[in-house]
Design an enzyme around this catalytic site. Structure first.
Site, PDB file in Angstrom:
ATOM      1  CB  SER A 183     133.971  27.659  -7.279  1.00  0.00           C
ATOM      2  OG  SER A 183     132.789  26.939  -6.950  1.00  0.00           O
ATOM      3  CE  LYS A 193     132.902  22.948  -7.389  1.00  0.00           C
ATOM      4  NZ  LYS A 193     132.118  23.900  -7.046  1.00  0.00           N
ATOM      5  CD  GLN A 205     129.696  21.277  -6.076  1.00  0.00           C
ATOM      6  OE1 GLN A 205     130.104  22.286  -5.760  1.00  0.00           O
ATOM      7  NE2 GLN A 205     129.536  20.791  -7.147  1.00  0.00           N
TER       8      GLN A 205
END
Lengths: 506, 506
Positions: free
Chosen positions: B335, B360, B364
């Protein structure tokens, strides 16, 4: 029991519902004013009646009532779902399908029940579900098996399109409608071959002894499914009838009763009911079979609803059969099979031979959602005559006997020759096979020891293979086919042998 | 990199959110009229601002608008959910909780997205989520480790309640508030020790050299979490700065920038940024760090919404640093770590040393549902400067180097002595440990060979253990602690060594 037949039949009958083992005890109970239970098979469209001891009624209106009653209360509580739905539709990084979200929400509610038997069935799944409890499917009508990596005809059913088109045992199916099925697994291949009644499937066949491949067109039809197989066995001068029940579908009870009468007309001295590997099916089918054996006065099964209210089912039978009976079951005997086994043990005082059963103690109902989809919902527990709930525990046999370990070996696939000092799961599998075939591999934990090497050499010698002590594809295939041959030989079915012993031991 | 510290820090920092690796790149983007992106950290209550290059605004009203707009359309479609809800409430064999069904429905909708990062967070989970991105937690403030099966203090943080109460390194915690933690795993033990600020926890301590156990009461407080660790290393007369970033939380960027300045004031000749095992965190933290290194003109990251609209992020930096930089990453770098690595590689032309990263590529946002619960929903993809979406692929290192296999061995637990000719996974694990410690076990597949036996004997001899060639609990514990010691020795960190080599190789 014919293990081969069960294995193949399972592929044919349940190929559309694979993975759904033991979920098909599904009936619709309607509570009437008198408190009597009446039953109905759960096919939405046909509303076929499968009543036991009372009149069956349509029950759909009760669901409508429930909905109307609850609707008002829901609106407040359910608005949170609407909010989440809107946020996902608006904000999620990809486009979403409204239908999928809604079905996901329904499945999500069902998931909270932690009950694998409560599921959402869309229109297609519902059709498959109906197929699974009906006594026919649409296809060409033949048993098939995977032999040496090829889909092979075992034998076409009598009078089936497959037989009429000239398919023969040992025919190898190379392609379906021009598409090669090389490397495809049996399940997928069967799905390709099956299809709607009236359509034609074109099979390319490699027939042993015929040089060029044949092309055989077969027009698909409705194929009745046999769920009851009957045979007799002589044991020390006594005649045993064997009824193998492979699932509980629409015609099962009628077929069972017909074949039972045939056996009785042959003056059998005892009966083995074999429900090994039987995943269940219609509750009513088990009931109808039990009415042959459990005398009146004793309940043969009980059901219990969410309020703890129990209903006992009692037969009309005047007296028990004059001959001994044994039920043969295993870890694959689930649901309706367990209702049968539990009743035979507790209400009939009959012996159960084999291994502990699967352990499914609930009854599902298909509840129509109005658009062709259904909720398959667990609505009752069922209890044995003595009131035991066997869910997740199963039913203990009175005489425990397991099949030899080689019955549970996996197909051998050799990518790389297995040899001395290697160590993996494939070797463990082969070691179990060698042991089952009467050789001594020394160990069965996957380490290729000197003893394993010696066992492989002996196997190769006795099977006219090059004696290398290593396992290449040839040796692997031969091991595989030797095990299959041994499994198919009923003499090795230790559970059936034990059942026959127990049957005539008193 | 200090592997021990990372391991322990992870336990302390993330003990409340275990299992949530790589899901915490979560920010709130508000599209303004000018198309400029503005960001805000996603804490509902505090609305703390973590803006990058623009003004942050509250964005909650946009969600309300969405809801109002969509509400009317939903009623028809969603009535099927209501129907299912009613049927389950009325018919299911057990009583059901309305709240559970509703949360299940929401989770079910999210499940259809097949996105593990989109989840429903109830009030409690939301608190844990906020903890995970905040830069503090409530507890006693010490590193702990499992040593010989006991929870052991590694070292109390400076100025922490643990230090003030007199806890010492090597203290073994025997019980917490009178409850024995013997046999408990480290994660559960940490949960017991942590607790709300102001409350007191009573620890029973077994201190080496002290005969009777001590009871030490510690008043819990807010413990700041260090997410950036700084050190310098001398390599062939050159000075390398190392900044290890363990997660991207609220204070991470400020702390990074402060420690970077300190290193620069020491005249470092190069910098290693170590994001191994860093699961990500706040998008903005990665941005703020990148503004140090990526010069203006080149976008350092792009985001893309559901309509395919892209937004590029560009820094204000005039020119690149004058010293070489290497990013050190591994399969646990996810991420925000990957945003950093991707930018450094593609927009900064820096080397990436280590192994392929996690993969990733989504962002979000926590969307409030109005009752304290939230939908954590994937709302953007992020793309590397060159427009690559690395989701489920990860970022390739420019210089690949793995850690030795013994870094990945599991704790040894000996229930039954391991010995010659046995064959199981525990032996495979021990064989990898032996190899890591410089012995030759002959093989690493779990078969206890003669060579393995000889290696065990040699290990026992050199460690003053009874020389048996078998592995009992004593030998197992010694193997374990020897491996831990070796892992803790930074000389064995082959990835860091390689990063330093690469740093000064040009």
């Amino acid at each position: 029991m014919n293990l081969k037949r069960r294995y193949l039949a399972a592929l044919l009958v349940f190929s559309m519902i694979l993975g759904g083992v033991a979920t098909y005890t599904a009936v619709q109970f309607i509570q009437t004013g008198t408190g009597q239970a009446q039953t109905q098979s759960n096919q939405e469209e046909s509303n076929k009646q499968a009543s036991t001891d009372g009149e069956a009624q349509s029950g759909d209106e009760s669901i409508g009532d429930v909905l109307d009653g609850l609707k008002e209360n829901n609106d407040g509580e359910l608005s949170k779902i609407d909010k989440a739905y809107s946020l996902i539709q608006e904000k999620y990084v990809k486009d979403t399908e409204s239908k999928e979200l809604i079905e996901g929400a329904i499945q999500g509610m069902l998931d909270t029940l932690e009950d694998p038997y409560s599921t959402y069935m869309d229109k297609e799944t519902m059709e498959q579900f109906n197929n699974s409890i009906s006594s026919s499917f649409e296809g060409i009508g033949t048993e098939v098996s995977m032999v040496d990596g090829r889909v092979t005809i075992v034998s076409p059913f009598k009078g089936s399109p497959a037989e009429e088109a000239g398919l023969k045992p040992k025919d190898q199916i190379v392609s379906v409608d021009g598409e090669s099925i090389e490397g495809m697994d049996l399940y997928d291949a069967v799905l390709k071959i099956r299809g709607e009644k009236g359509t034609t499937v074109s099979l390319e066949i490699d027939r042993p002894g015929v040089e060029e491949n044949l092309t055989i067109d077969v027009k698909r039809d409705t194929i009745p499914i046999e769920t009851v197989y009957s045979e007799t066995k002589e044991v020390n001068g006594k005649k045993a009838g064997v009824l193998e029940v492979t699932s509980f579908s629409e015609n099962t009870a009628a077929d069972f009763n017909k074949k039972l009468k045939e056996l009785e007309s042959k003056n059998i001295d005892g009966l083995v009911i074999d429900v090994r590997g039987n995943p269940g099916g219609l509750f009513t089918a088990a009931q109808d079979i039990l009415e042959n054996f459990i005398p009146k006065g004793t309940p043969y099964v009980q059901i219990e609803n969410s309020d703890g209210e129990k209903k006992r089912y009692v037969s009309n039978l005047e007296e028990k059969k004059g001959y001994p009976i044994v039920v043969l079951m295993d870890e694959g005997s689930a649901s309706a099979s367990e209702i049968l086994a539990g009743a035979m043990k507790e209400a009939g005082d009959y012996e159960l031979v084999g291994t502990n059963s699967f352990g499914k103690g609930t009854v599902q109902q298909a509840l129509p959602m109005g658009d062709g989809s259904n909720l398959k919902l667990t609505i009752y527990k069922w209890l044995t005559p003595d009131g035991n709930w066997i869910h997740e525990e199963g039913i203990k046999p009175t005489v425990k006997v397991e099949l030899p370990e080689f019955y549970y070996t996996n197909p051998v696939q050799i990518d790389k020759t297995l040899e001395y000092d290697m160590n993996n799961d494939k070797i463990a599998n082969v070691q179990k096979m060698l042991e089952g075939l009467g050789y001594d591999p020394g160990r069965k934990d996957g380490y290729f020891s000197k003893e394993t090497q010696a066992a492989v050499k002996q196997f190769q010698k006795e099977n006219d293979l090059k004696v290398t002590g290593t396992i290449n594809e040839d040796t692997g295939n031969k091991l595989q086919s030797s095990v299959v041959t041994k499994v198919q030989n009923k003499e090795n079915d230790t559970q059936m042998q034990k059942a026959l012993d127990v049957l005539f031991s008193k």
